[in-house]
Structures are given as C-alpha cells and as structure tokens.
Design a protein around this motif. Sequence first.
Motif, PDB file in Angstrom:
ATOM      1  N   ARG A   4       2.521 -11.472  10.823  1.00  0.00           N
ATOM      2  CA  ARG A   4       2.809 -10.823   9.378  1.00  0.00           C
ATOM      3  C   ARG A   4       4.325 -10.076   9.641  1.00  0.00           C
ATOM      4  NH1 ARG A   4      -2.406  -9.795   8.809  1.00  0.00           N
ATOM      5  NH2 ARG A   4      -3.328 -11.032   7.193  1.00  0.00           N
ATOM      6  N   ASP A  43       0.856  -1.326  -0.040  1.00  0.00           N
ATOM      7  CA  ASP A  43      -0.084   0.085  -0.063  1.00  0.00           C
ATOM      8  C   ASP A  43       1.217   1.068  -0.011  1.00  0.00           C
ATOM      9  OD1 ASP A  43      -1.713   2.233   1.441  1.00  0.00           O
ATOM     10  OD2 ASP A  43      -3.183   0.784   1.158  1.00  0.00           O
ATOM     11  N   PHE A  77      -7.409  13.000  -0.786  1.00  0.00           N
ATOM     12  CA  PHE A  77      -6.401  11.884  -0.631  1.00  0.00           C
ATOM     13  C   PHE A  77      -7.253  10.808  -1.357  1.00  0.00           C
ATOM     14  CE2 PHE A  77      -4.892   7.938   1.418  1.00  0.00           C
ATOM     15  CZ  PHE A  77      -3.567   7.938   0.868  1.00  0.00           C
ATOM     16  N   VAL A 136      -7.217 -10.229   6.788  1.00  0.00           N
ATOM     17  CA  VAL A 136      -7.738  -8.981   6.413  1.00  0.00           C
ATOM     18  C   VAL A 136      -6.439  -7.835   6.882  1.00  0.00           C
ATOM     19  CG1 VAL A 136      -9.352  -7.146   7.212  1.00  0.00           C
ATOM     20  CG2 VAL A 136      -9.978  -9.366   7.166  1.00  0.00           C
ATOM     21  N   VAL A 137      -6.190  -7.154   5.969  1.00  0.00           N
ATOM     22  CA  VAL A 137      -5.166  -6.071   6.068  1.00  0.00           C
ATOM     23  C   VAL A 137      -5.802  -4.800   6.016  1.00  0.00           C
ATOM     24  CG1 VAL A 137      -3.166  -5.067   5.262  1.00  0.00           C
ATOM     25  CG2 VAL A 137      -3.175  -7.323   5.567  1.00  0.00           C
ATOM     26  N   ILE A 138      -5.739  -3.892   6.943  1.00  0.00           N
ATOM     27  CA  ILE A 138      -6.255  -2.553   7.011  1.00  0.00           C
ATOM     28  C   ILE A 138      -5.116  -1.446   6.996  1.00  0.00           C
ATOM     29  CG2 ILE A 138      -7.959  -1.180   8.201  1.00  0.00           C
ATOM     30  CD1 ILE A 138      -9.161  -3.511   9.434  1.00  0.00           C
ATOM     31  N   ASP A 139      -5.133  -0.690   5.985  1.00  0.00           N
ATOM     32  CA  ASP A 139      -4.185   0.333   5.847  1.00  0.00           C
ATOM     33  C   ASP A 139      -5.125   1.553   5.848  1.00  0.00           C
ATOM     34  OD1 ASP A 139      -2.353   2.357   4.394  1.00  0.00           O
ATOM     35  OD2 ASP A 139      -0.988   0.594   4.758  1.00  0.00           O
ATOM     36  N   ASP A 141       4.599  -8.855  13.464  1.00  0.00           N
ATOM     37  CA  ASP A 141       3.372  -8.735  14.534  1.00  0.00           C
ATOM     38  C   ASP A 141       3.001 -10.267  14.687  1.00  0.00           C
ATOM     39  OD1 ASP A 141       0.924  -8.402  15.704  1.00  0.00           O
ATOM     40  OD2 ASP A 141       0.120  -7.141  14.362  1.00  0.00           O
ATOM     41  N   THR A 183      -2.875  -0.611  10.527  1.00  0.00           N
ATOM     42  CA  THR A 183      -2.147   0.211  10.423  1.00  0.00           C
ATOM     43  C   THR A 183      -2.511   1.684  10.057  1.00  0.00           C
ATOM     44  OG1 THR A 183      -0.517  -1.181   9.766  1.00  0.00           O
ATOM     45  CG2 THR A 183       0.213   0.793   9.635  1.00  0.00           C
ATOM     46  N   LYS A 240      -5.726   6.012   6.622  1.00  0.00           N
ATOM     47  CA  LYS A 240      -4.935   7.297   6.622  1.00  0.00           C
ATOM     48  C   LYS A 240      -5.877   8.426   7.238  1.00  0.00           C
ATOM     49  CE  LYS A 240      -3.417   4.580   3.265  1.00  0.00           C
ATOM     50  NZ  LYS A 240      -4.308   3.179   2.658  1.00  0.00           N
ATOM     51  N   LEU A 251       5.719   6.919   0.743  1.00  0.00           N
ATOM     52  CA  LEU A 251       5.856   6.027   2.097  1.00  0.00           C
ATOM     53  C   LEU A 251       4.971   4.898   1.696  1.00  0.00           C
ATOM     54  CD1 LEU A 251       6.236   6.911   5.494  1.00  0.00           C
ATOM     55  CD2 LEU A 251       4.170   5.477   5.343  1.00  0.00           C
ATOM     56  N   HIS A 278      -2.344   5.896   9.581  1.00  0.00           N
ATOM     57  CA  HIS A 278      -1.226   6.807   9.129  1.00  0.00           C
ATOM     58  C   HIS A 278      -1.721   8.304   9.533  1.00  0.00           C
ATOM     59  CE1 HIS A 278      -0.366   3.282   6.820  1.00  0.00           C
ATOM     60  NE2 HIS A 278       0.730   3.733   6.470  1.00  0.00           N
ATOM     61  N   LEU A 285      -9.310   7.842   4.637  1.00  0.00           N
ATOM     62  CA  LEU A 285      -9.384   7.000   3.738  1.00  0.00           C
ATOM     63  C   LEU A 285      -8.765   5.641   3.910  1.00  0.00           C
ATOM     64  CD1 LEU A 285      -9.771   7.463   0.111  1.00  0.00           C
ATOM     65  CD2 LEU A 285      -7.933   6.254   0.388  1.00  0.00           C
ATOM     66  N   MET A 314       1.346   1.191  14.984  1.00  0.00           N
ATOM     67  CA  MET A 314       1.252   0.143  14.514  1.00  0.00           C
ATOM     68  C   MET A 314       1.202  -1.017  15.571  1.00  0.00           C
ATOM     69  SD  MET A 314       3.549   2.086  12.570  1.00  0.00           S
ATOM     70  CE  MET A 314       5.485   1.865  13.102  1.00  0.00           C
ATOM     71  N   ARG A 349       0.765 -11.162  16.755  1.00  0.00           N
ATOM     72  CA  ARG A 349      -0.643 -11.666  16.810  1.00  0.00           C
ATOM     73  C   ARG A 349      -1.308 -12.167  15.345  1.00  0.00           C
ATOM     74  NH1 ARG A 349      -5.767  -9.037  17.089  1.00  0.00           N
ATOM     75  NH2 ARG A 349      -5.102  -7.541  15.539  1.00  0.00           N
ATOM     76  N   THR A 350      -0.675 -11.563  14.301  1.00  0.00           N
ATOM     77  CA  THR A 350      -1.208 -11.963  12.980  1.00  0.00           C
ATOM     78  C   THR A 350      -0.267 -12.726  12.316  1.00  0.00           C
ATOM     79  OG1 THR A 350       0.002  -9.900  12.083  1.00  0.00           O
ATOM     80  CG2 THR A 350      -2.374  -9.845  13.000  1.00  0.00           C
ATOM     81  N   ALA A 355      -7.225  -8.522  12.305  1.00  0.00           N
ATOM     82  CA  ALA A 355      -7.301  -7.868  11.150  1.00  0.00           C
ATOM     83  C   ALA A 355      -5.966  -7.033  11.496  1.00  0.00           C
ATOM     84  CB  ALA A 355      -8.340  -6.609  11.389  1.00  0.00           C
ATOM     85  N   GLN A 356      -5.322  -6.767  10.528  1.00  0.00           N
ATOM     86  CA  GLN A 356      -3.976  -6.211  10.456  1.00  0.00           C
ATOM     87  C   GLN A 356      -4.240  -4.512  10.223  1.00  0.00           C
ATOM     88  OE1 GLN A 356      -0.548  -8.061  10.790  1.00  0.00           O
ATOM     89  NE2 GLN A 356      -0.181  -5.934  11.612  1.00  0.00           N
ATOM     90  N   LEU A 392       7.713  -0.243   6.690  1.00  0.00           N
ATOM     91  CA  LEU A 392       7.451   0.973   6.069  1.00  0.00           C
ATOM     92  C   LEU A 392       8.671   1.362   5.634  1.00  0.00           C
ATOM     93  CD1 LEU A 392       5.414   1.926   9.452  1.00  0.00           C
ATOM     94  CD2 LEU A 392       4.359   1.885   7.065  1.00  0.00           C
ATOM     95  N   ALA A 430       3.208   6.645   9.363  1.00  0.00           N
ATOM     96  CA  ALA A 430       2.404   5.921  10.112  1.00  0.00           C
ATOM     97  C   ALA A 430       2.701   6.052  11.461  1.00  0.00           C
ATOM     98  CB  ALA A 430       2.580   4.201   9.734  1.00  0.00           C
ATOM     99  N   TYR A 462      -7.658  -5.351   2.528  1.00  0.00           N
ATOM    100  CA  TYR A 462      -7.143  -6.382   1.537  1.00  0.00           C
ATOM    101  C   TYR A 462      -7.737  -7.636   2.218  1.00  0.00           C
ATOM    102  CZ  TYR A 462      -4.229  -2.462  -0.362  1.00  0.00           C
ATOM    103  OH  TYR A 462      -3.693  -1.346  -0.835  1.00  0.00           O
ATOM    104  N   SER A 495       8.387   4.406  12.527  1.00  0.00           N
ATOM    105  CA  SER A 495       7.671   4.728  11.312  1.00  0.00           C
ATOM    106  C   SER A 495       8.515   5.971  10.621  1.00  0.00           C
ATOM    107  CB  SER A 495       6.248   5.303  11.243  1.00  0.00           C
ATOM    108  OG  SER A 495       5.925   5.504   9.900  1.00  0.00           O
ATOM    109  N   TYR A 504       2.787  -5.605   3.601  1.00  0.00           N
ATOM    110  CA  TYR A 504       2.346  -6.652   4.516  1.00  0.00           C
ATOM    111  C   TYR A 504       2.650  -7.953   4.257  1.00  0.00           C
ATOM    112  CZ  TYR A 504      -0.042  -2.661   6.105  1.00  0.00           C
ATOM    113  OH  TYR A 504      -0.419  -1.225   6.781  1.00  0.00           O
ATOM    114  N   ALA A 549      -8.034   1.521   3.095  1.00  0.00           N
ATOM    115  CA  ALA A 549      -7.942   0.342   2.160  1.00  0.00           C
ATOM    116  C   ALA A 549      -8.177  -0.812   3.036  1.00  0.00           C
ATOM    117  CB  ALA A 549      -6.639   0.449   1.349  1.00  0.00           C
ATOM    118  N   LEU A 591     -11.961   0.323  -0.644  1.00  0.00           N
ATOM    119  CA  LEU A 591     -11.446   1.588  -0.386  1.00  0.00           C
ATOM    120  C   LEU A 591     -12.666   2.496   0.018  1.00  0.00           C
ATOM    121  CD1 LEU A 591      -9.666   2.302  -3.647  1.00  0.00           C
ATOM    122  CD2 LEU A 591      -8.550   2.220  -1.333  1.00  0.00           C
TER     123      LEU A 591
END
Lengths: 347, 347, 347, 347
Positions: free
Chosen positions: B306, B179, B204, D176-179, B301, D235, D181, B246, D237, D246, D209, B303-304, D232-233, B310, D206, D250, B282, B250, D248, D310
């Motif tokens: 992963r 991302d 954004f 699930v990854v959640i990025d 992490d 992060t 902002k 930036l 920003h 916003l 984390m 927990r996940t 869920a991951q 960054l 970021a 995945y 970061s 993951y 995202a 998104l």
Amino acid sequence: MSATKIKVAIAGASGYTGAELVRLLLRHPNVELMGVSSERNAGMWLHELHPQLQNLTQIRLKPLEEIDLDELDTLFLALPHRVSMLFVEKHHPLPCKVIDLSGDFRMTDTALYEKWYQTKHVMPALSAQAAYGLPELFRDQIQSAQLIANPGCYPTSAILPLAPLVNEKLIEPDSVVIDAKSGITGAGISPKANTHFPHAYDNFSAYGMQTHRHSPEIEQTVQRFTGQDVIAQFTPHLLPVNRGILTATYSTCKKTISPEALSELYHSYYGEEYFIRLRSDSPQLRFVRASNFCDIYASYDPRTNRIITLSAIDNLMKGAAGQAVQNMNLINNLKETTGLTESPVCP
Amino acid sequence: MSATKIKVAIAGASGYTGAELVRLLLRHPNVELMGVSSERNAGMWLHELHPQLQNLTQIRLKPLEEIDLDELDTLFLALPHRVSMLFVEKHHPLPCKVIDLSGDFRMTDTALYEKWYQTKHVMPALSAQAAYGLPELFRDQIQSAQLIANPGCYPTSAILPLAPLVNEKLIEPDSVVIDAKSGITGAGISPKANTHFPHAYDNFSAYGMQTHRHSPEIEQTVQRFTGQDVIAQFTPHLLPVNRGILTATYSTCKKTISPEALSELYHSYYGEEYFIRLRSDSPQLRFVRASNFCDIYASYDPRTNRIITLSAIDNLMKGAAGQAVQNMNLINNLKETTGLTESPVCP
Amino acid sequence: MSATKIKVAIAGASGYTGAELVRLLLRHPNVELMGVSSERNAGMWLHELHPQLQNLTQIRLKPLEEIDLDELDTLFLALPHRVSMLFVEKHHPLPCKVIDLSGDFRMTDTALYEKWYQTKHVMPALSAQAAYGLPELFRDQIQSAQLIANPGCYPTSAILPLAPLVNEKLIEPDSVVIDAKSGITGAGISPKANTHFPHAYDNFSAYGMQTHRHSPEIEQTVQRFTGQDVIAQFTPHLLPVNRGILTATYSTCKKTISPEALSELYHSYYGEEYFIRLRSDSPQLRFVRASNFCDIYASYDPRTNRIITLSAIDNLMKGAAGQAVQNMNLINNLKETTGLTESPVCP
Amino acid sequence: MSATKIKVAIAGASGYTGAELVRLLLRHPNVELMGVSSERNAGMWLHELHPQLQNLTQIRLKPLEEIDLDELDTLFLALPHRVSMLFVEKHHPLPCKVIDLSGDFRMTDTALYEKWYQTKHVMPALSAQAAYGLPELFRDQIQSAQLIANPGCYPTSAILPLAPLVNEKLIEPDSVVIDAKSGITGAGISPKANTHFPHAYDNFSAYGMQTHRHSPEIEQTVQRFTGQDVIAQFTPHLLPVNRGILTATYSTCKKTISPEALSELYHSYYGEEYFIRLRSDSPQLRFVRASNFCDIYASYDPRTNRIITLSAIDNLMKGAAGQAVQNMNLINNLKETTGLTESPVCP
C-alpha cells in the motif's frame, strides 16, 4: 522594495523567542536577516530545526562567534540570562545596537539583579544605562540607546495597566496585587516534568509565589517611570494554552474615581498607542494571539474602593519578540509599527 | 503603495471563513477591501463583531444587497450553501469575478450535488463551467474562469496527495481509504451540542460516516483531474483543536514502487509548488497553523503493498480563505503567493 | 450488602450536576436511586441522555411531578434557581430531607438574594433556617436540618481557606482579594457563544467582575461562620479545562505570623478533615480531578505582610455533587466519606 | 468486609500504568495491596510521588527485590519491556500468578518479538505458554494461566472489533486498515520533545508508521483467536488529550452483509460482555474516560463493500490497568467486574 533595509542577526534561535523573531523578521519589509546562531544546532538549516519555516528561509544556523557584529545595524540576543551578559561584556563597546531579550540588563540596580538571579553582574555600569524597552513608557530613552533591555513577559502585562494609576497617584502604592496567568511557551522549549503534556493539559496551578524574578522587575520599572516606590504582590500561574498572558491587578484607591475619569485617564496615556487597545470588557487571549497588541480593561469597584485591571498579551509577541521588533523599528528610525500590523490569529 | 490595487468584497463576514478572509486581505499589498456583508450584524463595526480586528479596520458591516458588484474586481462568497447559489442566480451574468467558498458550484455533475445536498441546483449549466479552485491541479481553468468554486477543506487535504497516484495509475482506484481529522473551526461559528467545550475538549470521535458531502467532491474532483473513476472510503473525525486537518490515505498499489520513485513522483508534481511541502516524516498541524501550506508525506509499505499518505493543512487557510486568496491572485494576474508568504504560527 | 439503604431521587438530571450525582449515587453502597427527573427528556433512558452510563443503569427519566417524595429519605434538587424554590414552596412542609444545589436557599438574608438574583424570594423564613451545606464549617447545623443549601462552587473554594483566617482575626476583613479560575463545566451544559469550543480553547478571560452572585454568598457565609463582616473582591475567570477551580486569595495581615503558626492554624481547623488536604506547594487541578478533595496551600509573605492561599477543587464534586453526597451521608447518619473515597483521576 | 481478600503487589509504580493500578486496587473490595516498587523512588511515600493519592494510602515505595512474591496471590509487572522478562526469568518458576503489562510475553512466536523489539527473548518457552489477557476472547486460557500477558492498548482497541469479522470469514484478511489515535499518556510519564506541551497541544500527527510494535501483536493475536492469517495496515497518531484511544478499521467484505446481520454478529460475540458496549453511532472518548469499557460501532458501506468499525477505550484502563484488574479477578475466582463498575468520568 526599499533602499533602507537594515541588517540584523539573532543570537540564539533554538528557542521559542528566537523562532518568533525569525517569523517576524522574515515578513518585515525593511530588514535583512544576516545570521542566526545556535551552538547546539550549528550547521543545520533553520527550517530543519523549525520545520514550520520550510520554503520560507535558506539560512543555516551558525555558532554565535561567527556572527559578524560589524556588519549589523541591530543584534537580537535571545540567549539565556548570564550568557547574554557575558557576550555583551566580551564585545564591549558594542559595534552595533543590541536588543537583549534576557533579564540581564533590566535592572538599573544590579544589586537587585544579583539577589534575584543569584549571580554576579559583570557590567553594572552598562546595566544602569540600558534602556528598558517598553516603548509606550520609555520611547525617548529607547531611541537613543545603544543597549536595550527587552522587558519580561509578565512585567509587560502588569506595568502597562499599572503605570498610569501609580503615576497619577491614584492608588496606594503598597496595595497592588498582581495575579497573572501564562501560557506554557513561557516555560521555554526544553521538556520538563511540569510541561509534560499529561501534567499540564486539563490542569492549572500557581508557581514561583514570592520568588519569581519578574516581581522586582515590575516594581523597579514602575518606580523608574513614576518615581514612586511600589510593593506588588505577584503570583504567576501556568495556563494550559500555548501563548498568552492574562494579568489581573487589584489596587486600593486613595480616593474614589468615576468610570468616566478612569476611562479618560487610560485614553490620555494610551489613546494614541497603536499596540494598546482599551477594552470595555475583559480582554481575551484569543483576541491578541500572534499579535503585538496589549488589550487593557480597567474598572473601579465602588463597593471595595479598588481599581481592577485586566490585560492580555501574547507572551511571545508583546511579551518578547514582537516588542523587540517594535524596539528595533524605533532605534533604526523606522515606523514603529512596521511589520507588526498583522491581525491576530483568531480562533 | 501600488497602482495595481484590486477591489474586492466579502459576502458573509460573520463566520470563521469570512473573518479569516479579512485577516488575509488586510495584509495583502494589492487589495482594497471595499465592503463586507452580514445580514444579522449589518451596521456594526467589523471589529465589534470580531474584536481581534480592533485598530486594524474601520469598516462597517452592511447588508449583502448594498455591496456594489459593479465596482469590484473580485467578490468572495462566504455564504451558506444554497444562499450562495441563489445570490449568483440573482446577479447573473456576474459583473465581476466570483470566488464561492460554499459547496454550491463544486460539482460539475449537479445531479450529484442534488443528491448529497438534498436541494435543487438552480444553475446547473454555470456549475458545469465553474473552475475548481485548487490551483496546483487546475491552474489554467482558474485563470480564465469567471466563477471559481473554492474547494472544501477535507477535499483539499485528500485530493492533493491522491491525484498523482491516481493520475499515474499506480493504485487500484477502488482501494482508497481516507481517514481525516479536523479541528473544530470546521464545524462553523454557531454553538452546537457537539462543539460545546466540555463535549469536545479531551474528546475525539468520528461523524458523518458514509454521508459527508465532501465524499463525492473528492471522488469527482480526482476524476476531473485524472479522467479515472475512484471510489473512496471517507471518514471524518472531530479533533479537539481549533485549526487544522490531518488526513491519512491508504491505497493498494497495482505494482510495487521504490521509495525513490515515489519521492520522485511527488517532486515531479509538486516540487515547484510553493504551498506544497514534501516531508520525510508525518506532517504536524502545528507546522502549517495559520498558513496556506499543505504538507505531504508519502510512503510505500512493501509488507502490505500500500501507499500511505499523510497531509496537513490549516482548514481555514489552504482549506478555505488562504486558497481563496491564492485563487484571487491568479485571476487578477498577481503573483500567486502574494499576501500568503507569512510563516506559520508555531507553537 | 446492608439493610440500611437509603432512598433518594434527583430532580433535574439533564445537566452536569445531575449526571455527576448519578455517577456518585450508583457507586454508593448505601443508596437506592428511586428516580431521576427531566422535563425535556422524560421517557428517555438515562443512558440515552448520558451515554457514558450505558450498562450501568436501567432508569428512565420522568417528569418532576412523578417523583414520589413520600417514599424518599433524601431528594436532591439540581434545578435552575427559582425553579428550585418554587418546587420547595409547592411541597412545603417537605416530607423528606432536601439538598438543594441551586442558589435559592444559600442566603439567610433574602434581601441579598433578591438583589443579586433579581427575583423575589418566595420562602424567606425557610431560607433563614436552611443549613449551609459546607460540612467542614457547619456540620452540626447540617445534621439536624430538613433543608440544606448546597454551596456554590466558587464559594466552596474560597470560604474554606479564608474562614480560619477571618475567624482567628488574623486579617483585615476588607482586604480580601479573591481571584478564581473555573473549568468550563461550571457554565452548564447548554451551548453558548463563550463556551463554543473555538472560543474557549486556547483562550482565557475574566467575566462577571463585580456582578457574580457568588460574591455575596462568600461574604455572607464567612460572616455566618465567624461573626465578622468581610468585604471581598471577587473575580472569576473561564479556564479552558473541563473540571476544576483554582482560587487564589490575598489578605493583609493584622500582624505578622510565622510559617509554623500559619501551618498550625490550618491543621487545627482541617487536620482531621478527610476531604481537606493541606499542601506545601500550589495545589493542582489534576490532583483533585473527579474527587471530593479540597487541596489548600497557605503562605505568609513578610515582604508584603499578606497571607496568600491557593485552593483547588473539582467544581462538579466538592463544588457540587460530591459535597451534596457528603451532606446526604451526614443527614442520614452514614459515615461522612461513604462513596467518596475514590482516588482522583490523574492524569 | 470479606474473608476473601487476595494479596497483590505492583512492580513498577512510578509510571501512569502503575499509578492507575493503585487507583483501581485501592477501591477494590477484595484486594490487599501488599507492596509497590520503584527503584528510583524507593523510600518515598507513594503519595509523595503521586500527590493525588494523599489521604488515600500510607504505603512506601520499595525496591523491586524487597517485594516478597511468596506472600502474594498476584503480582502486577508494570515494568519496561526486557526488565519484565528478566525479572520473570530470575524468579522462575513463579511462586504466584503474574500479570505482565509489558510487551515481553505477548508473542507466542518469540522470533517475531525479537524482530520487532530488537532484543533476545530469554524465556521463549514460557512466552508460548503465557495467556493473552484479553478476557472477551481468551477467558478460558486466562483462568488457568500462571503468567498473563496483558495486551497493548492499541491492540485491545483493534482486536476486539476485528476478531468477529475475521472469525466469521466475512472480510478479506489482507484488506484490513487500522487508523488509530491515542491520548498522550500512551507515550509514558517521561518528558520528551514530542510530548512537551507546546508541541503536542493544538497539534496532531501520525508516528511509527509501519514500525510500531503493536502491529505484529494485532496480527498475531487475531490469528491466535481465529486461526487465520491477517495482514493489517496499522498507523498510530498522537491525539492532544490525556486518555483514550479511538480506532477506525476498514476491511473489504467477501460478500455483502445487511445492517441487521452485522449487528447480530456483534451481539452474538459481545452481547453478554459487560465491558463491551455496542453503539449505534461513533464512540466518543469522553464516554469511556476512566472506565474499563470498550465501545464499538460497526457499519457496512454498500457503496464500497467495506465494514468500518470504530472503537473507543481508555488506554490506561481497558488498554492497561483496568484490563489487568479484570484479569486479576478472573484468575482469583472473583467476579470479573469487581472494582470495575464505576461510571466513566464525563465530562
């Protein structure tokens, strides 16, 4: 590369001006940086405090008193006003040349200082002797001075375009209006309500109308250069950008002047100056970003009989650290532009 | 200052990359800039087109065909893709070393190029031989190459943190999510609707999901370095700043890893690399602004299961012109960091 | 809710002003929006062109000629200058009231128009009769007018603080300096080089010195209100924000004035005006964002004998669409503030 | 205008959320604002603290204890976490409906609360009964609840796009990854180093984390709605804009899905929801600015077998105050959209 490295130190490296001095001195081919001080952060690596410097330095911050003035050629004081003056008093007579970036030694008339800074001046005699570190106007005094008062950012941006007009007696000395706009680094590194991002972003406002300390500095310095008293209306604004000052000045002419004559006038004063770039349109902050340039545009409006000037500087560079390095070069007999010829960063 | 000046030229100096190359080459101690080209602006002074350069250069833009390749050590191609390839074809075999900043020679597999760029590749054999100009991973190939494909900005920011993880077989090669967020200079110098200030400021958004050409470049280059196939989910975003990328990645681990082991891994790959700075928090765009650094932070992490990385670069520097100069140093036997050791400009 | 819905349409809904009118009219309790036109985008849903409007409208854009003037109470013209005038000419005599947001009918003296807009005026007699739509100064004329010339954004911000000073003969009429700064929506919705994000962001500059069309509009309107000729020095700047104008004015006083008298003066003119807020410190753009307010601060500087005013508006609101709706309310016998009493959006 | 005005008050009106509640409640046709509290600023006019409100209110801030709960229909708690919980404990059983905007009652499992907030929960039983105030998913519980936990801003932006995917068992629940902002108002009104303008402007990074409290809130709420455990991951920003998030996401699919089926799925969940707008391209912050909309885009990538979503919200609106007013409407039997149908402010 050269045997002529001069030894310098920075008193007060926690703020933006101190960090910018580090940026410039690290790249300077003729400088050895002997020490950097910070009371609050003494013991830290400089790059811990300013992470942009990682891989570039291996210097630790130390207390101010641990800087050894006797080994230095030049000391930069990037301290708060009053702290600066007290430091100079304590070490008087100074064993090395000192470039003071505070407001403490900018007024030859310390009564004026005491009125606008609301504090007693401890070294009025020394203040009267200090050179005002604007090389384009006071190069000779600077070269022979022991103590240099580095100019304020707003004054640099206003004095450079105004000095030729006043000196040539072109304008009414009480007609000058100065409307200036500064990026937010000018407010310093400490978070405050008006510099909180959501308050400053997408915003714009004036501040310090009639009360800003740079007002008497501008008037007094123009007087010092031209011998003429000037009364200037000065209004600063907070611009939502990081770096840069754009200043507009408006002055009523004593007589009309042709565009050619006005252009010639500025060329006669500044045509040979590397750091002054005469423009044929409005200067833009982006064209001076991160550089020591002062871009100037001047025009005569026949409809109103006024001369309007627009000037742009980077407040941390020509308005502070860059000009200080220019002064350092001068007093150490280095080429005045050494370490300052990098292109602006644009965009 | 030195007898070892190398002779270079820039084909395509109208855009941001070309202008940034000029900024870097002007300050480089071992470079003589022989020419800069622009079809549209031929005849203009370079500083008329890029007013930040006034007082810094006295070069005129000329048409591309007037650049004399025979007198050059290195030519930078900052041309649009396809234009670049056609130029190389016309001058083949190249009489000087060429660093191409377009996407034309980044794919060893030109079928992939043709699919994603929707145009026929005219020199597939040469493309297969071109070195991928990411010195931290391909230093040896670069040093001996005649043609260097300078990496894309997003790929640089993604490949550097991912390569060690893939190479050590730590992560599932099809689990990678990237991302990425880029400043708006990445969209080029031509005004468009989505780069119109009121549309981009205080805004954004993502763009080019699943269709961005940097996606195959990332996958193919990781494969080239590690020998392993990777499938990466790449989503770029338009960040309302001028410079900087930036990138968050993951990846699911094949097995657990301790923080110490992860840190050690990155140090073993990049601990000696001047331009890679391993961070304990970061990265921030401001700490790399206007510099060639790539700041990387990695964490595991539990927990996940992963690894999250960054990374921050200046897209015009390590993402384009800075890396090109790093490559130029390498292929001309100069110290790799020459001209690139300036502090970032912060703030 | 009410039987008194008035019927309106917008000619020219592709730009910022048109879109802002839609935003205001959709929430207005007494308005039915009968049509919106766009030549280029005819046939599109309005929310396709302005995606922020999804779920809020089900209106299609149509060609200008398909708007039926006979069914309307009021038509807003948000067209380019000259296009506006030609439309009015074609439909003369107008079957409904018209609020024109272009510059075409702002000058009673069309010779002035022709000089500054470099085009022939096709309806000089009508222009002389059009009301100038600044309700705080010309409310009576507006209420009885068939055609209203909605003021320019800069003029609104400058005339409101200046009118009382000139009208009371407090200031020298040729001493007025106006230094104004506008957000970039003021430059319109079409991408241009100077509104390209990387050129405008982190930047600031002046433009249109001595040549901006709002200069004669300011002078003529002050004359129209006060009966006195004024010569104003007007310099606009491009501020890196989306919305908002902050204007500083500087005028030399004929005689001294106390702070209390100055405050009383403004209260006597504007104390009852809902949309004018008298401030005791510099206005800030964020306090008027997305609202129809004009915030004004005035002070007298005894050191220079000048009155300085600072005023802030949202250029798309009090500077364009908001003021147009205020005028619409007036000419349709609605409460002047209807639909305009929302809080500013801050931050 | 109506006999059905409900009586409300705001506990904690000094911050951005409190001020945004004021903005919304002042324009709400069925609300009477009975009081606003602030300990620090008690006694001040509300418009002195928030100058944008001048001319819009005549309310004084009072201490929290002076708000009379017995006269209220609904109380908004815009207090820091823990302070909120203690207030509720003190007034238990609550004499009016309460919408709590802190994190104190968002976790049915208070052990989770205690772990992530590092403080003991004083009312675990009540927390288990509180409705989670995301109307699109929990409308029924909200309507009958006495205490509503208004969702966090990040969770709102992440849960809305994810809930349908998890509920339909389309995706692997641990993939699930959640990025995400967020604009800087999300960090609150108190100046801090990382929200100091020169540190946040032209920057991006970021933070938090693996440690952000919104992480368990997202997982637990998805579980609450779908009955399925999700890992869920997450992060977050810091985005250099004022308002907006916003996000995202995945997720790896259990099986392939056609674009049509994916679109149909979201329409079946949200097609009738006024505040959710399904988009065919990336959402943009500017299209939701100052509104209660959540814009969602979803796509399936056959190359990676992932669904990418998104989503965009205004963090102060759908992420805080707007959603709270939506909840207020629901629990007071008003139309859910009342007072929330204004167009976004764009640009």
